[in-house]
Enzyme design. Structure first.
Site, mmCIF file in Angstrom:
data_model
loop_
_atom_site.group_PDB
_atom_site.id
_atom_site.type_symbol
_atom_site.label_atom_id
_atom_site.label_comp_id
_atom_site.label_asym_id
_atom_site.label_seq_id
_atom_site.Cartn_x
_atom_site.Cartn_y
_atom_site.Cartn_z
ATOM 1 C CG ASP A 65 0.205 -0.004 2.288
ATOM 2 O OD1 ASP A 65 0.706 -0.811 2.709
ATOM 3 O OD2 ASP A 65 -0.538 0.786 3.091
ATOM 4 C CD GLU B 186 4.247 1.520 6.898
ATOM 5 O OE1 GLU B 186 4.419 1.406 7.950
ATOM 6 O OE2 GLU B 186 4.111 1.902 5.616
#
Length: 454
Positions: A92, A156
């Site tokens: 991500d 994250e």
């Protein structure tokens, strides 16, 4: 065996690495469905899973984590009795911010001035490619000498803790002798660096309410309390005049005793405008690695274009607090919440919501794994010795893993050196750093396996 075969193999794989990073960067994998479709993250997760399967990983799985995102797991068995190493990265990314400010499109990997530009190129899609390169190089030079687990996180950057919660519920899944977190970076290009500390973080949303509805600023301004003005005054209370973070009860005077960050180099790396002063006191290293730092990362208020002459009834902000090692993030959250609730002017109503939280981390740099990494980096960066530095950012998973596996050694390396401009526009990665760190990781895995035989 010397570093030469590994380095030559990695060099021969760089064109493939660029093509793969191009594909991976193309996914707009911001783990916030309010900004980008969830399908973009799902597609990126599928790509990572297929990449692991292509490298003969077993038990490849898309893990549905409690925050609604997916992490990707795979296991590559090594020789009998070999140690197990967990390799971490995240797929991500941060949102691109103002796409018009990018010189090239943020989700199209573009080569320019000897670097590869694109959101996630360094943080941290490039980290996943680094792991692949290291493993491929070992396969081509006698095989992977350890058992390898790979975990690629899907949220994250949002700090919502999905993988941490999943790991706590499935503690056997990520168990390893050593863990390599591929999400930090060298102190600067060409200087091999492990990160020894990470600041923790807490993320809060604060809302201020003063009126039942917006009012005409001419008719009521000067007596009616404006929520936006109250919020601005409240947020200003979080910093002293010199810019030092001032949260009631939170210490802000610790000192960093390791590698220092010269102020001139920091100003250049941070692109501080001429004549503008740095904030805070103490050394730069004190301020960014050893002390708390508060940042207002967003405010909900009327934009300038289309603004009307109105007093605002409500206003909202998102506040990030970086918490250094030695301070508890949960306690810092309580102190920040209490500060916000007690410093609102004019009796304004304040509500605070916790968005995310993670503890700081301190590595044991005396462990055998660090000796193996120092040898590997010395070979991958001829003439340079491995350095140890702090990092002002947060990787909440580190403390979760340290708690679950207290005997595991944890190393932090990666591609996010200052020129990478992670989290900003025009993020980029140095292909030379990708190549050298891939060599270093491959050599580390070989050195570590040998050290365990001794």
């Amino acid at each position: 065996m010397t570093a030469r075969p590994i380095s030559e193999t990695v060099a021969s794989l760089m064109s493939r690495a660029k093509a793969e990073l191009t594909e991976l960067v193309a996914f707009r994998s911001v783990a916030d469905p309010a900004q980008f479709p969830k399908s973009e993250c799902d597609a990126a997760a599928d790509w990572v899973a297929e990449a692991l399967r292509a490298e003969d990983f077993q038990d490849v799985a898309l893990l549905d984590t409690p925050d609604g995102t997916r992490s990707v797991y795979g296991f590559l068995p090594g020789p009998a009795d070999a140690p197990t190493v967990l390799l971490y990265a995240h797929y991500d990314v941060q949102p691109p911010l103002d796409e018009s400010a990018w010189i090239s499109p943020p989700f199209e990997l573009t080569e320019r001035d000897g670097r590869w530009f694109g959101r996630g190129a360094a943080d941290c899609k490039g980290g996943f490619i680094m792991h692949l390169l290291a493993l491929r190089a070992l396969k081509a030079n006698g095989g992977v000498p350890v058992s390898v687990k790979v975990i690629a996180e899907g949220s994250e950057e949002q700090g919502t803790g999905g993988l941490e919660q999943y790991a706590e519920a499935h503690p056997e899944l990520l168990a390893a002798d050593t863990i390599v977190i591929g999400d930090t970076g060298n102190f600067r290009v060409g200087l091999p660096t492990v990160t020894s500390t990470l600041r923790g973080m807490t993320m809060l949303r604060v809302q201020v309410d003063t009126l039942e509805g917006n009012l005409h600023s001419g008719q009521f301004g000067g007596a009616a309390p404006d929520a936006l003005a109250a919020l601005i005054q409240l947020l200003a209370s979080l910093r002293a005049e010199d810019g030092t973070t001032t949260v009631d009860g939170l210490a802000s005077d610790a000192e960093w005793d390791g590698l220092q960050y010269p102020e001139g180099e920091f100003r250049k790396d941070a692109k501080v405008l001429d004549g503008v002063e740095l904030i805070g006191t103490g050394s730069v290293a004190d301020r960014i690695w050893a002390r708390p730092a508060v940042t207002v990362i967003g405010i909900d208020c009327p934009p300038v274009v289309g603004a009307t002459p109105s007093l605002q009834a409500s206003a909202r902000a998102q506040v990030s607090l970086r918490v250094p090692p030695g301070q508890d993030a949960a306690e810092a959250t309580k102190l920040l919440t209490a500060h916000l609730e007690s410093h609102a002017p004019w009796g304004a109503r304040v509500s605070v919501e916790l968005v995310g939280q993670g503890q700081a981390f301190r590595a044991d740099t005396t462990s055998p794994a660090y000796t193996s990494m120092a040898e590997a980096m010395r070979a991958a960066y001829p003439g340079e010795e491995m350095q140890s530095s702090g990092m002002g950012g947060s990787i909440p998973l580190c403390n979760t893993l340290a708690g679950l596996y207290p005997e595991a050694e944890i190393l932090l390396i990666g591609l996010s050196e200052p020129e990478a401009q992670i989290h900003a526009v025009n993020e980029s990665v140095s292909p030379q750093e990708l190549e050298r760190l891939s060599v270093a990781e491959a050599l580390f895995l070989r050195n570590y396996a040998e050290s365990k035989k001794a």
